[in-house]
Design an enzyme around this catalytic site. Structure first.
Site, PDB file in Angstrom:
ATOM      1  N   SER A  24       0.784  -1.236   0.000  1.00 27.55           N
ATOM      2  CA  SER A  24       0.000   0.000   0.000  1.00 27.55           C
ATOM      3  C   SER A  24       0.810   1.278   0.000  1.00 27.55           C
ATOM      4  CB  SER A  24      -0.956   0.000   1.202  1.00 27.55           C
ATOM      5  OG  SER A  24      -1.991  -0.926   0.990  1.00 27.55           O
TER       6      SER A  24
ATOM      7  N   HIS B 246       3.716   5.788   5.376  1.00 28.74           N
ATOM      8  CA  HIS B 246       2.768   4.814   4.848  1.00 28.74           C
ATOM      9  C   HIS B 246       3.403   3.439   4.931  1.00 28.74           C
ATOM     10  CE1 HIS B 246      -0.736   3.315   2.827  1.00 28.74           C
ATOM     11  NE2 HIS B 246      -1.197   4.543   2.645  1.00 28.74           N
TER      12      HIS B 246
ATOM     13  N   GLY C 185       2.873  -0.920   4.014  1.00 27.80           N
ATOM     14  CA  GLY C 185       2.312  -1.772   2.985  1.00 27.80           C
ATOM     15  C   GLY C 185       2.480  -3.232   3.338  1.00 27.80           C
TER      16      GLY C 185
ATOM     17  N   GLY D 152       2.688 -11.958   2.599  1.00 27.62           N
ATOM     18  CA  GLY D 152       3.961 -12.336   3.183  1.00 27.62           C
ATOM     19  C   GLY D 152       5.066 -11.308   3.081  1.00 27.62           C
TER      20      GLY D 152
END
Length: 459
Positions: free
Chosen positions: A63, A300, A302, A306
């Site tokens: 992300s 941010h 993400g 995995g």
């Protein structure tokens, strides 16, 4: 690279200790300190077919891709090709939700601030053709509202897929090509890719997870997130490119070659707190922003199947840290390391939340089951030990081949830190914080741990 900065050297040593503690197969670390970039790499790319991780190894950043998507869109806003507060139906007249009135009012600002408030974790592959994102957005017509539009932050992957579709329509390109032309190429990010055929000829990391707590890591499959997810989390990159990207934000919108991609006013707008997103942070435009003892941070994270990544910047101090890992429990390594980075490089310490010890009667208003949509994951809280026990059920991921259900999570001890907020004190995710949200009557109705889950019954 052998670090010469004493604090950087200490942090790289710490990474190696954390890798062993949390059984993370591989890590790439990048730091910008005093204008200088430092990288270090540890471990292996793949537990089954190990190659050493290097500064050029490619990791999925999940992300964090959303900030690249937002940068591309804000370049169009500055060109007056898009507007933050105009309904997106102007450009996507076919867009539908279950709530027609909401679909007609949704704006780009709602998408970039995660305030669309329909179920965000809608994961459904739509093939590998150029129409994948358009097909995905058409399927959003089945999504119902969780909360009123624009009022509450609830992390929304589907909203960023919609933003990616808007980017496609306005540029006349696929979302991958648009981000390449508007972001990757101008910033000189030559080791950043979306497609498996671009990645597979280079050294890249695969994800890992534990079958049970403390077990040896197992390779996670599938690797590819799918074209529908490109704008929300599809980018694959190296720690070197992450630092080049970070330097753009530290430089106030100017690339390393001197090209200005965003104005100072737009950069400031993207860093401005818009709504609370957690007990410690707010949402700006795509970026999470917070103040730690007077130091302004934008960050941010993400996560893919995995792999866990994190990018955190302190623009006013010229500091950036990128951590790329190839394990789900890399989140614990990231949390521990970021605290030490802030203390060593910025002289600030993230205050630890202070748990409250409460009676069962005081805890009763929070006890119950809370369900997420559309997959039906359940958070169940019950009073115990002066706090709450949290049990998690993952819901149904059977329809989503690229998003398998996570391994079982043992019950975790939770403590309230105020009448609204809580922290995990023992178990997986220790130190993570969340909050309970109340309805107009004052009753606890939702729990927010990134996403908002709605209460469905008391315990």
């Amino acid at each position: 690279m052998v670090p010469t900065h004493p604090d950087v050297a200490a942090l790289t040593e710490r990474v190696q200790a954390l890798m062993l503690e949390h059984k993370v197969p591989g890590v790439a670390l990048g730091l910008i300190v005093d204008g200088e970039a430092h990288t270090a790499a540890f471990g292996v790319t793949n537990a089954e077919h190990p190659l050493p991780v290097t500064e050029d190894t490619l990791f999925q950043i999940g992300s964090i891709t959303k900030t690249y998507t937002a940068l591309a869109l804000m370049r169009l806003v500055e060109r007056s090709e898009l507007d933050l507060d105009t309904p997106i139906r102007l450009h996507l007249p076919e867009f539908r939700l279950v709530d027609e009135e909401v679909a007609a009012r949704v704006t780009l600002r709602h998408l970039l601030t995660h305030t669309g408030s329909w179920p965000g974790d809608f994961f459904e592959k739509q093939g590998d053709g150029d129409d994948a994102l358009a097909r995905y957005v058409a399927r959003m017509a089945d999504l119902e509202q969780t909360l009123p539009l624009g009022e509450v932050y609830s992390y929304n992957n589907a909203g960023f897929a919609l933003a990616g579709r808007l980017l496609e329509v306005r540029t006349g390109q696929s979302v991958e090509a648009a981000i390449r032309d508007l972001v990757l190429q101008p910033l000189g990010l030559q080791a950043s890719f979306f497609f498996p055929n671009e990645v597979m000829t280079r050294r890249f990391a695969v994800g890992h997870f534990e079958l049970e707590r403390g077990a040896e890591p197992v390779v996670a499959r599938d690797w590819y997130v799918g074209r529908y997810a490109a704008a929300m989390g599809g980018l694959v990159t190296s720690v070197t490119d992450q630092l080049r990207y970070a330097r753009f934000w530290l430089n106030g919108g100017v690339s390393e070659t001197g090209e200005r991609l965003l104005s100072p006013a737009t950069i400031a707008q993207m860093r401005e707190p818009y709504l609370p997103a957690s007990p410690v942070a707010s949402i700006g435009l795509a970026w999470h922003v917070r103040d730690v003892d007077g130091v302004q941070l934008m960050s941010h994270g993400g996560g893919t199947n995995g792999q866990i990544a994190q990018l955190t910047l302190a623009p006013e101090h010229g500091v950036a840290v990128s951590v790329l890992t190839n394990a789900l429990n890399g989140s614990e390594l990231v949390t521990a390391l970021l605290g030490e980075v802030l203390e060593r490089l910025l002289g600030v310490k993230v205050p630890a939340p202070e748990p409250l010890t409460l009676s069962p009667e005081d805890l009763e208003p929070y006890a119950g089951r809370y369900r997420g949509r559309p997959n039906g994951e359940i958070f169940e809280f019950r009073p115990a030990n002066g706090g709450l026990i949290l049990e998690f059920s993952p819901g149904d991921y059977s329809a989503f081949a690229d998003r398998p259900a996570p391994p079982p999570v043992p019950p975790r001890q939770v403590a309230l830190t105020s009448e609204r907020t809580f922290v995990i004190t023992e178990g997986e995710g220790k130190g993570a914080q969340g909050e309970f949200l109340r309805d107009a009557s004052g009753a606890v109705r939702w729990v927010r741990a990134g996403r908002v889950l709605e209460r469905i019954d008391p315990a």
